[in-house]
Write a protein that holds these residues in place. Structure first.
Motif: not given
Ligand SMILES: [Mn+2]
Length: 559
Positions: A285-288, A297-307, A271-275, A251-252
């Motif tokens: 945590f779930k992503l990892l 892929s859904l979780l990565a996109k979500r963390l990216n959006r939150i970030n 992105r981890i901290n943004a959660a 994604l990045l």
């Protein structure tokens, strides 16, 4: 190389050999050097053998979450299923153990609670857990500030009486050492070997992507054991088969095989901290831990959006506070920046304080309001003072405070909210330490060696790379290039907000120098123009932006 090493305090051949060759076996300390380690490992084994329900309670940041993953992966690997990971909500529950969370876990039949990156300050909650029939093992690395919890075992290199040599180990590192201790004990017990799927010796190194991530994220000093953890952490990260990494890197647009500490620091950690800041830390945590590519892929996109949302809010806060600093002429009158507003969200203030401490080169304290009338904040040091000592010297102002030398958190005593700035300013005079950081010029810009542009080549870069990973306690080498000819100056990027210079070396070779979020005027206005000559202070980096990797300079300052 010798110059750069001596700049890092490395003077003897054996120190140099050790620094240049990080080694898992030799540079990681024996976990059993940590106070209470034996007791803790025994208790974990006992819980595994009796199939007692275990809860791992971790912090919600990019140290606690990877530490939680270390436990998760270990339990899964040996085939133990009777466990759960608990990560508190940053806004609703806050940092550390809490009464209701402990109660919830007791209700689910938890018999052993293991903390990660928190708990040393939670004597009361540990007592509560005990009253509910839960044994607690604390694993933490924060400084003890009050009464030590009455737990089965308290593992914390920073507690009194612990002689573990590395006081800078991050929380996930402490968790990793306990897992290593459990594995070591388990391997000695034949009945354990029979009932569980013990992994082959050395398997635990695959967990180092987590420990490396946490070591780089938690801004601990990258020397000794931590250097080995960060070094091997990056190596594991570059080949880790984790679905979450693959999803996030793609994604990045990060090249996994060439991942650097900067990719971690600037792209992954936020992105981890943004959660936890604007979403649910459990998603990170779930992503990892997930093995499912679609979920990853859904979780990565979500963390990216939150970030992205987080970035916008932090930038707005930085602008707001810079305005306040200018209006109140704080820079002229104060050695510390201490500002607060009940409308600010404490979870974002650490990032804002970081940015301001870097910009203004002085300690920054920011507070906001959480919940009803709790005035919480974050502080960052520019290196001129140990924040924990500083807050201790002004302790009347706080209901609570903690952290490390260069970053911390606190709760302001509401009665002192108006005198906080004055009191900290006074306390600062008594606690500041002298901080010398290499040869400096009048503008405060230091460098380690003088190079010519012709010396920016693969051979020298490979020497510099031997010192990586860079970070706290091991900064990227900074060089002075004197009298460099500027061939052209341009702004680039979507918003044309980055600066790129083309320089020409004596041999005629062209080299580019970049500065992100900068214009020519950001550096000694008017000095940078094509055809002119400049003395620039810069680091050397390899850019993979174009198809062929290219060595370029990253402009730090002019001189
Ligand atoms: Mn931590």
């Amino acid at each position: 190389l010798a110059t750069l090493l001596s700049f890092r305090g490395i003077k003897t051949l054996s120190e140099a050999e050790s620094f240049l060759n990080p080694d898992f076996e030799n540079h990681l300390h024996d976990p059993f050097l940590m106070k209470d380690m034996e007791k803790a490992a025994e208790r974990v084994l006992q819980a595994l053998c009796n199939n007692e329900r275990i809860a791992v309670w971790s912090d919600y940041d990019a140290d606690g979450i990877p530490g939680a993953v270390v436990w998760h992966d270990f339990f899964k690997k040996i085939g133990f299923e009777n466990f759960e990971n608990y990560i508190p909500d940053r806004h609703e529950e806050g940092f550390g153990l809490n009464h209701d969370g402990v109660e919830t876990l007791a209700g689910r039949g938890v018999k052993l609670l293991i903390t990660v990156d928190c708990g040393i300050a939670d004597a009361k909650e540990v007592m509560h857990a005990r009253s509910l029939g839960i044994d607690v093992i604390i694993t933490d690395h924060h400084l003890l500030n009050g009464q030590s919890p009455d737990a089965v075992a308290v593992i914390d290199p920073n507690q009194p009486g612990c002689t573990y040599p590395n006081k800078d180990l991050c929380g996930a590192g402490v968790a990793f050492q306990l897992v290593r201790a459990v594995l070591a004990l388990a391997r000695r017990q034949s009945n354990f070997r029979l009932s569980w799927r013990l992994p082959i010796e050395g398997w635990e190194k695959w967990l180092l992507d987590m420990v490396g991530l946490a070591t780089l994220s938690d801004m601990v000093s990258l020397k000794g054991e931590n250097r080995a953890l960060a070094y091997y952490g990056l190596r594991v990260l570059r080949k880790s088969p984790r679905a979450g990494w693959r999803a996030l890197f793609s994604l990045l647009k990060l090249n996994q095989k060439q991942l650097t500490e900067d990719d971690i620091g600037f792209m992954i950690t936020p992105r981890i901290n943004a959660a936890s800041r604007l979403g649910q830390p459990f998603e990170a945590f779930k992503l990892l831990v997930t093995a499912d590519d679609l979920e990853a892929s859904l979780l990565a996109k979500r963390l990216n959006r939150i970030n992205d949302e987080r970035k916008g809010r932090v930038a707005a806060l930085v602008r707001e506070i810079r305005k306040i600093i200018a209006e109140r002429a704080l820079l002229a009158e104060r050695k510390l920046i201490v500002v607060g507003n009940p409308n600010w969200r404490p979870a974002l203030l650490g990032l804002v304080a970081n940015s301001l401490a870097t910009t203004y080169q002085r300690p920054v304290f920011l507070w906001g309001r959480e919940g009803g009338n709790s005035f919480k904040g974050s502080c960052r040091s520019d290196g001129s003072v140990n924040l924990v000592s500083l807050m201790a010297a002004a302790r009347d102002n706080f209901l609570d405070f903690g952290g490390h030398h260069s970053s911390g958190g606190f709760t302001v005593n509401p009665e002192k909210i108006h005198s906080l700035a004055d009191d900290l300013e006074r306390a600062f005079e008594g606690t500041r330490s002298i901080f010398i950081d290499g040869p400096e010029n009048k503008s405060g810009c230091s460098f380690e060696a003088v190079l010519s542009l012709d010396e920016v080549n693969e051979e020298n870069f490979s020497l510099i790379e031997k010192l990586a990973p860079f970070g706290v306690g091991n900064p990227k080498p900074v060089f002075l290039f004197e009298n460099a000819l500027v061939v052209s100056v341009r702004q680039f990027g979507k918003e044309s907000n980055h600066l790129s210079l083309t320089l020409r070396a004596r041999s005629g070779k062209k080299i580019s120098a970049v500065a992100f979020f900068a214009s020519p005027d950001a550096f000694f206005s008017g000095q940078i123009k094509s055809g002119g000559r400049i003395n620039l202070v810069a680091t050397i980096e390899k850019s993979y932006f174009r198809s062929a990797p290219e060595l370029r300079l990253r402009l730090v300052n002019l001189r």
